[in-house]
Design a protein around this motif. Structure first.
Motif, PDB file in Angstrom:
ATOM      1  N   LYS A 229       0.828  -1.208   0.000  1.00 61.42           N
ATOM      2  CA  LYS A 229       0.000   0.000   0.000  1.00 61.42           C
ATOM      3  C   LYS A 229       0.860   1.255   0.000  1.00 61.42           C
ATOM      4  CE  LYS A 229      -3.872   2.317   2.234  1.00 61.42           C
ATOM      5  NZ  LYS A 229      -4.897   2.273   3.310  1.00 61.42           N
ATOM      6  N   TYR A 234      -2.464   1.091  -2.747  1.00 51.76           N
ATOM      7  CA  TYR A 234      -3.574   0.139  -2.635  1.00 51.76           C
ATOM      8  C   TYR A 234      -3.134  -1.095  -1.853  1.00 51.76           C
ATOM      9  CZ  TYR A 234      -5.592   3.090  -6.230  1.00 51.76           C
ATOM     10  OH  TYR A 234      -6.069   4.165  -6.920  1.00 51.76           O
ATOM     11  N   ASN A 308     -10.390  -4.524  -6.643  1.00 50.42           N
ATOM     12  CA  ASN A 308      -9.206  -4.638  -7.472  1.00 50.42           C
ATOM     13  C   ASN A 308      -9.204  -5.979  -8.165  1.00 50.42           C
ATOM     14  OD1 ASN A 308      -8.337  -2.152  -6.649  1.00 50.42           O
ATOM     15  ND2 ASN A 308      -7.120  -2.948  -4.957  1.00 50.42           N
TER      16      ASN A 308
END
Length: 308
Positions: A229, A234, A308
């Protein structure tokens, strides 16, 4: 009756053709230069795919940049970039590979002044002695070309991040002393949803399972750390591996299924290089580790989700 003028001399592939007229900096030539600068090394077929031009038109624009001294044409043999399906015989010893371009010294200066690059460092030198490395680098660029073309499919799609080379590394030295070295990673916005991908290009040149077992351990450490991240922005990302053949795709998918921890298995997706031939997500040749069936990388429903 004699001809009023001599036929134009055929230009030698690796020698610049001298001209009295400076290059005309059309928008297309500027775009070609920007592609070469951003990709660092790029083939003529890749330039053709990105520009949407016919191959002859793309070749002419690239040739003008070469004759003008802005790019170099890398000398490599046909066998280096031969498709896996081509017959492995003496015919690969003859003929030439597609043209491959890098910036020249002049091109580096122009790209820097235009803001297309961040430094005046000359590009890596490619040639017959490091041709296998070049083939791998161009295969990585094939992934980026596919993503760039895919991003044009809809107005609200956008490739907002692409990192390759050392810029793609995940530095975990403070955590366990290791660096995870994928070939690339990207963030592709698909309207309200996003596809975050870590790219591995497998050329099928390594024997045995040792290298991939090491990769699996490295990725397991990465996903259990805050580094993913912190680097990409992310928490989740798919590990997308492109292989030269369907057989290699299945072999790697099975290897990961055997050795990965249960929560890591679904993160790995495998496809042969045909997945990159057309933009978009229609290709149903992707295999998720642990699954026997093939599917598209993203189903239509995922385009509107926030996963995702």
């Amino acid at each position: 009756m004699e001809a009023s003028s001599k036929p134009s001399e055929r230009r030698r592939r690796y020698e610049r053709h001298k001209t009295l007229h400076p290059i005309a900096w059309t928008p297309l030539k500027r775009q070609f230069m920007r592609y070469v600068a951003e990709f660092e090394v790029i083939s003529l077929p890749q330039l053709t795919a990105l520009s949407g031009l016919a191959p002859k038109q793309a070749r002419r624009h690239a040739r003008d940049l070469f004759d003008g001294g802005f790019v170099e044409n890398v000398a490599i043999s046909r066998a280096v970039l031969a498709d896996d399906g081509e017959t492995n015989d003496a015919r690969l010893l003859y003929g030439s590979a597609p043209n491959v371009y890098v910036l020249s010294k002049l091109g580096v200066r122009v790209a820097y002044e235009e803001g297309w690059t961040k430094s005046l460092t000359p590009p890596r030198r490619y040639g017959p002695q490091n041709s296998l490395f070049l083939a791998h680098e161009l295969a990585i660029r094939d992934v980026r070309v596919w993503l760039e073309r895919t991003a044009r499919e809809r107005e609200d799609w956008n490739l907002v991040r692409w990192e390759d080379g050392t810029e793609a590394y995940f530095d975990m030295k403070e955590r366990d002393g290791n660096i995870v070295r994928p070939d690339a990673w990207f963030v592709l916005h698909l309207g309200d949803s996003k596809l975050v991908g870590i790219v591995e290009v497998d050329r099928g040149t390594e024997r045995g399972d040792k290298r991939w077992k090491e990769k699996l351990q490295a990725y397991d450490n990465l996903y259990r750390s805050p580094c993913l991240k912190a680097t990409t922005g992310y928490e989740n990302a798919r590990i997308l591996t492109l292989t030269p053949t369907e057989r290699r795709r299945d072999a790697l998918a099975n290897l990961i299924a055997r050795h990965a921890k249960p929560d890591m298995t679904p993160r790995f997706w495998f496809a042969d290089m045909k997945a990159l031939q057309e933009p978009g997500f229609a290709y149903e040749g992707w295999r998720q580790a642990g699954e026997k069936s093939l599917s598209a990388l993203l189903p239509p429903s995922a385009m509107c989700s926030n996963k995702n």
